[in-house]
Design a protein around this motif. Structure first.
Motif, PDB file in Angstrom:
ATOM      1  N   GLN A  96      29.369  43.666  47.632  1.00  8.97           N
ATOM      2  CA  GLN A  96      28.769  43.144  48.860  1.00  8.97           C
ATOM      3  C   GLN A  96      29.601  43.332  50.119  1.00  8.97           C
ATOM      4  O   GLN A  96      29.108  43.094  51.215  1.00  8.97           O
ATOM      5  N   ALA A  97      30.859  43.715  50.000  1.00  6.89           N
ATOM      6  CA  ALA A  97      31.733  43.767  51.165  1.00  6.89           C
ATOM      7  C   ALA A  97      32.799  44.841  50.951  1.00  6.89           C
ATOM      8  O   ALA A  97      32.990  45.306  49.831  1.00  6.89           O
ATOM      9  N   PRO A  98      33.511  45.226  52.012  1.00  4.42           N
ATOM     10  CA  PRO A  98      34.535  46.268  51.867  1.00  4.42           C
ATOM     11  C   PRO A  98      35.847  45.715  51.305  1.00  4.42           C
ATOM     12  O   PRO A  98      36.919  45.855  51.902  1.00  4.42           O
ATOM     13  N   TYR A  99      35.753  45.061  50.164  1.00  2.00           N
ATOM     14  CA  TYR A  99      36.931  44.462  49.548  1.00  2.00           C
ATOM     15  C   TYR A  99      37.205  45.074  48.185  1.00  2.00           C
ATOM     16  O   TYR A  99      36.290  45.496  47.484  1.00  2.00           O
ATOM     17  N   LEU A 100      38.491  45.083  47.833  1.00  2.00           N
ATOM     18  CA  LEU A 100      38.954  45.455  46.504  1.00  2.00           C
ATOM     19  C   LEU A 100      39.677  44.260  45.930  1.00  2.00           C
ATOM     20  O   LEU A 100      40.273  43.477  46.664  1.00  2.00           O
ATOM     21  N   ALA A 101      39.669  44.148  44.614  1.00  2.00           N
ATOM     22  CA  ALA A 101      40.501  43.162  43.926  1.00  2.00           C
ATOM     23  C   ALA A 101      41.320  43.927  42.896  1.00  2.00           C
ATOM     24  O   ALA A 101      40.843  44.883  42.291  1.00  2.00           O
ATOM     25  N   SER A 102      42.572  43.509  42.714  1.00  2.64           N
ATOM     26  CA  SER A 102      43.454  44.190  41.768  1.00  2.64           C
ATOM     27  C   SER A 102      44.117  43.182  40.839  1.00  2.64           C
ATOM     28  O   SER A 102      44.385  42.044  41.219  1.00  2.64           O
ATOM     29  N   ALA A 103      44.379  43.626  39.610  1.00  3.05           N
ATOM     30  CA  ALA A 103      45.038  42.813  38.582  1.00  3.05           C
ATOM     31  C   ALA A 103      46.340  43.513  38.214  1.00  3.05           C
ATOM     32  O   ALA A 103      46.378  44.731  38.048  1.00  3.05           O
ATOM     33  N   SER A 104      47.410  42.722  38.056  1.00  6.39           N
ATOM     34  CA  SER A 104      48.723  43.335  37.895  1.00  6.39           C
ATOM     35  C   SER A 104      49.584  42.679  36.821  1.00  6.39           C
ATOM     36  O   SER A 104      49.396  41.510  36.470  1.00  6.39           O
ATOM     37  N   ASP A 105      50.576  43.440  36.372  1.00  2.73           N
ATOM     38  CA  ASP A 105      51.592  42.917  35.470  1.00  2.73           C
ATOM     39  C   ASP A 105      52.527  41.926  36.164  1.00  2.73           C
ATOM     40  O   ASP A 105      53.338  41.287  35.508  1.00  2.73           O
ATOM     41  N   ASP A 106      52.430  41.790  37.473  1.00  6.27           N
ATOM     42  CA  ASP A 106      53.245  40.777  38.174  1.00  6.27           C
ATOM     43  C   ASP A 106      52.611  39.386  38.097  1.00  6.27           C
ATOM     44  O   ASP A 106      53.038  38.465  38.771  1.00  6.27           O
ATOM     45  N   LYS A 107      51.575  39.255  37.259  1.00  4.71           N
ATOM     46  CA  LYS A 107      50.890  37.984  36.977  1.00  4.71           C
ATOM     47  C   LYS A 107      50.036  37.486  38.139  1.00  4.71           C
ATOM     48  O   LYS A 107      49.764  36.301  38.258  1.00  4.71           O
ATOM     49  N   THR A 108      49.608  38.402  39.009  1.00  2.00           N
ATOM     50  CA  THR A 108      48.776  38.020  40.146  1.00  2.00           C
ATOM     51  C   THR A 108      47.524  38.885  40.224  1.00  2.00           C
ATOM     52  O   THR A 108      47.455  39.973  39.660  1.00  2.00           O
ATOM     53  N   LEU A 109      46.558  38.357  40.961  1.00  2.00           N
ATOM     54  CA  LEU A 109      45.409  39.113  41.447  1.00  2.00           C
ATOM     55  C   LEU A 109      45.579  39.189  42.955  1.00  2.00           C
ATOM     56  O   LEU A 109      46.146  38.283  43.570  1.00  2.00           O
TER      57      LEU A 109
END
Length: 88
Positions: free
Chosen positions: A42-55
């Protein structure tokens, strides 16, 4: 996925003289490897998942992180928006 902790956005419609794709931008913010990236429907956004324990939530137009979600006790392997893009 990327082991160097960056996300590259590529222009898949244009290539350089050598026939290679050119990166439009590189998103920098995670401190460890990235396991998954998803686009918001719905929007110009990305989400990322990482080994640094964050999104992280990214603005694809501005090429910057908007929010860092902390709280996981281990690596984050995947991420997905719901169809309305109001939940990750």
């Amino acid at each position: 996925a990327s082991a160097d902790g960056t996300i590259k956005l590529w222009d898949c419609c244009q290539s350089s003289v050598e026939g290679r794709l050119s990166a439009l931008t590189t998103l920098v913010g995670h401190s460890r490897g990235i396991n998954d990236v998803t686009w918001s429907p719905q929007a110009p956004y990305l989400a990322s998942a990482s080994d640094d324990k964050t999104l992280r939530l990214w603005d694809a137009h501005a090429s910057e992180a908007l929010v860092e979600f902390r709280g996981h006790s281990n690596f984050v392997f995947c991420v997905k928006f719901n169809p309305q893009s109001n939940l990750i």
